[in-house]
Design a protein around this motif. Sequence first.
Motif, PDB file in Angstrom:
ATOM      1  N   PHE A   1     -20.614 -52.516  29.889  1.00 12.05           N
ATOM      2  CA  PHE A   1     -21.608 -53.075  28.969  1.00 12.05           C
ATOM      3  C   PHE A   1     -22.423 -54.152  29.685  1.00 12.05           C
ATOM      4  O   PHE A   1     -22.387 -55.324  29.321  1.00 12.05           O
ATOM      5  CB  PHE A   1     -20.919 -53.644  27.719  1.00 12.05           C
ATOM      6  CG  PHE A   1     -20.249 -52.594  26.877  1.00 12.05           C
ATOM      7  CD1 PHE A   1     -20.950 -51.936  25.873  1.00 12.05           C
ATOM      8  CD2 PHE A   1     -18.923 -52.245  27.108  1.00 12.05           C
ATOM      9  CE1 PHE A   1     -20.336 -50.946  25.108  1.00 12.05           C
ATOM     10  CE2 PHE A   1     -18.304 -51.257  26.353  1.00 12.05           C
ATOM     11  CZ  PHE A   1     -19.019 -50.610  25.350  1.00 12.05           C
TER      12      PHE A   1
ATOM     13  N   LEU B   1     -14.358 -50.726  21.823  1.00  8.56           N
ATOM     14  CA  LEU B   1     -15.781 -50.625  22.113  1.00  8.56           C
ATOM     15  C   LEU B   1     -16.187 -49.203  22.499  1.00  8.56           C
ATOM     16  O   LEU B   1     -17.379 -48.932  22.709  1.00  8.56           O
ATOM     17  CB  LEU B   1     -16.175 -51.608  23.208  1.00  8.56           C
ATOM     18  CG  LEU B   1     -16.131 -53.083  22.812  1.00  8.56           C
ATOM     19  CD1 LEU B   1     -16.573 -53.966  23.983  1.00  8.56           C
ATOM     20  CD2 LEU B   1     -17.011 -53.357  21.596  1.00  8.56           C
TER      21      LEU B   1
ATOM     22  N   GLN C   1     -22.564 -63.193  24.007  1.00  6.66           N
ATOM     23  CA  GLN C   1     -21.623 -62.124  23.677  1.00  6.66           C
ATOM     24  C   GLN C   1     -20.484 -62.072  24.693  1.00  6.66           C
ATOM     25  O   GLN C   1     -19.312 -61.908  24.318  1.00  6.66           O
ATOM     26  CB  GLN C   1     -22.360 -60.783  23.633  1.00  6.66           C
ATOM     27  CG  GLN C   1     -23.363 -60.674  22.485  1.00  6.66           C
ATOM     28  CD  GLN C   1     -24.257 -59.469  22.626  1.00  6.66           C
ATOM     29  OE1 GLN C   1     -24.962 -59.317  23.625  1.00  6.66           O
ATOM     30  NE2 GLN C   1     -24.234 -58.598  21.624  1.00  6.66           N
TER      31      GLN C   1
ATOM     32  N   VAL D   1     -20.709 -57.079  19.703  1.00 10.77           N
ATOM     33  CA  VAL D   1     -21.687 -56.208  20.360  1.00 10.77           C
ATOM     34  C   VAL D   1     -22.866 -55.891  19.441  1.00 10.77           C
ATOM     35  O   VAL D   1     -23.991 -55.702  19.910  1.00 10.77           O
ATOM     36  CB  VAL D   1     -20.996 -54.914  20.847  1.00 10.77           C
ATOM     37  CG1 VAL D   1     -22.009 -53.896  21.358  1.00 10.77           C
ATOM     38  CG2 VAL D   1     -19.992 -55.249  21.956  1.00 10.77           C
TER      39      VAL D   1
ATOM     40  N   ALA E   1     -18.848 -48.030  20.365  1.00 12.14           N
ATOM     41  CA  ALA E   1     -20.203 -48.455  20.729  1.00 12.14           C
ATOM     42  C   ALA E   1     -20.839 -47.533  21.759  1.00 12.14           C
ATOM     43  O   ALA E   1     -22.070 -47.503  21.893  1.00 12.14           O
ATOM     44  CB  ALA E   1     -20.184 -49.893  21.249  1.00 12.14           C
TER      45      ALA E   1
ATOM     46  N   SER F   1     -24.671 -46.425  18.067  1.00 15.00           N
ATOM     47  CA  SER F   1     -25.189 -47.781  17.932  1.00 15.00           C
ATOM     48  C   SER F   1     -25.497 -48.053  16.463  1.00 15.00           C
ATOM     49  O   SER F   1     -26.364 -47.380  15.879  1.00 15.00           O
ATOM     50  CB  SER F   1     -26.468 -47.954  18.766  1.00 15.00           C
ATOM     51  OG  SER F   1     -26.176 -47.882  20.141  1.00 15.00           O
TER      52      SER F   1
ATOM     53  N   LEU G   1     -24.972 -56.869  27.838  1.00 13.48           N
ATOM     54  CA  LEU G   1     -24.583 -57.905  26.889  1.00 13.48           C
ATOM     55  C   LEU G   1     -25.114 -59.269  27.311  1.00 13.48           C
ATOM     56  O   LEU G   1     -25.179 -59.602  28.493  1.00 13.48           O
ATOM     57  CB  LEU G   1     -23.060 -57.958  26.758  1.00 13.48           C
ATOM     58  CG  LEU G   1     -22.394 -56.742  26.114  1.00 13.48           C
ATOM     59  CD1 LEU G   1     -20.882 -56.917  26.096  1.00 13.48           C
ATOM     60  CD2 LEU G   1     -22.923 -56.500  24.705  1.00 13.48           C
TER      61      LEU G   1
END
Length: 207
Positions: free
Chosen positions: A8, A53, A15, A84, A56, A60, A11
Amino acid sequence: MELIKKYFPYLLDKQLNQLHSLQDLYSYWNSYVNVISRKTFYDFYQRHVLFCLGIAKVYSFFPGSCVMDLGTGGGFPGIPLSIVFPKTEFILVDSIMKKIKIVKNIVDTLQLENVSTICIRAEKLEKKFDFVVTRAVKKIETIHQWIKNKFKDKSYSNSKIINGTFYLKGGDISDELKKFPNAIEYSLYHYFNEPFFITKKVVWISN
């Protein structure tokens, strides 16, 4: 945390700082109440945060949509997902008060303004949601019966995934899915290349 940054990279610092704080917070609270298995705590970010996650990676959540984390336990997958997706509303639900109290404390400490907690059995909750997420605490059929009437009519989605439930599962679940021919199963090994994820998956089932 390096795994989180690896998968990720977009981010924001805020976050990342919130996600970085999770391990110390759960280490503290786990010394009082076993909200996360002590056998797996050594691998906290892979087995708990990154696993959650995985949702994710599959989808989304739209800003303004409302998501219930059913049987949140220690706050998974709701807390990582709420970090997130800060513009999505998350309601973390569990029937065990001592766990909800800890989750609320963690939410307050992290200043997660898009999260609320409630101690109630999911089937008794009088509210409609766009999506439900769960690190499946029961068989899929059981959970589906609890929540089948708890979805909003309008869908926020513009993809083939419309209002429904995301289940985090592991192992062979072919028997569980026999009654759900329209379920979509996503192998997390397609997104995360660590061996832990070979048998892990996200399953989406419509409402």
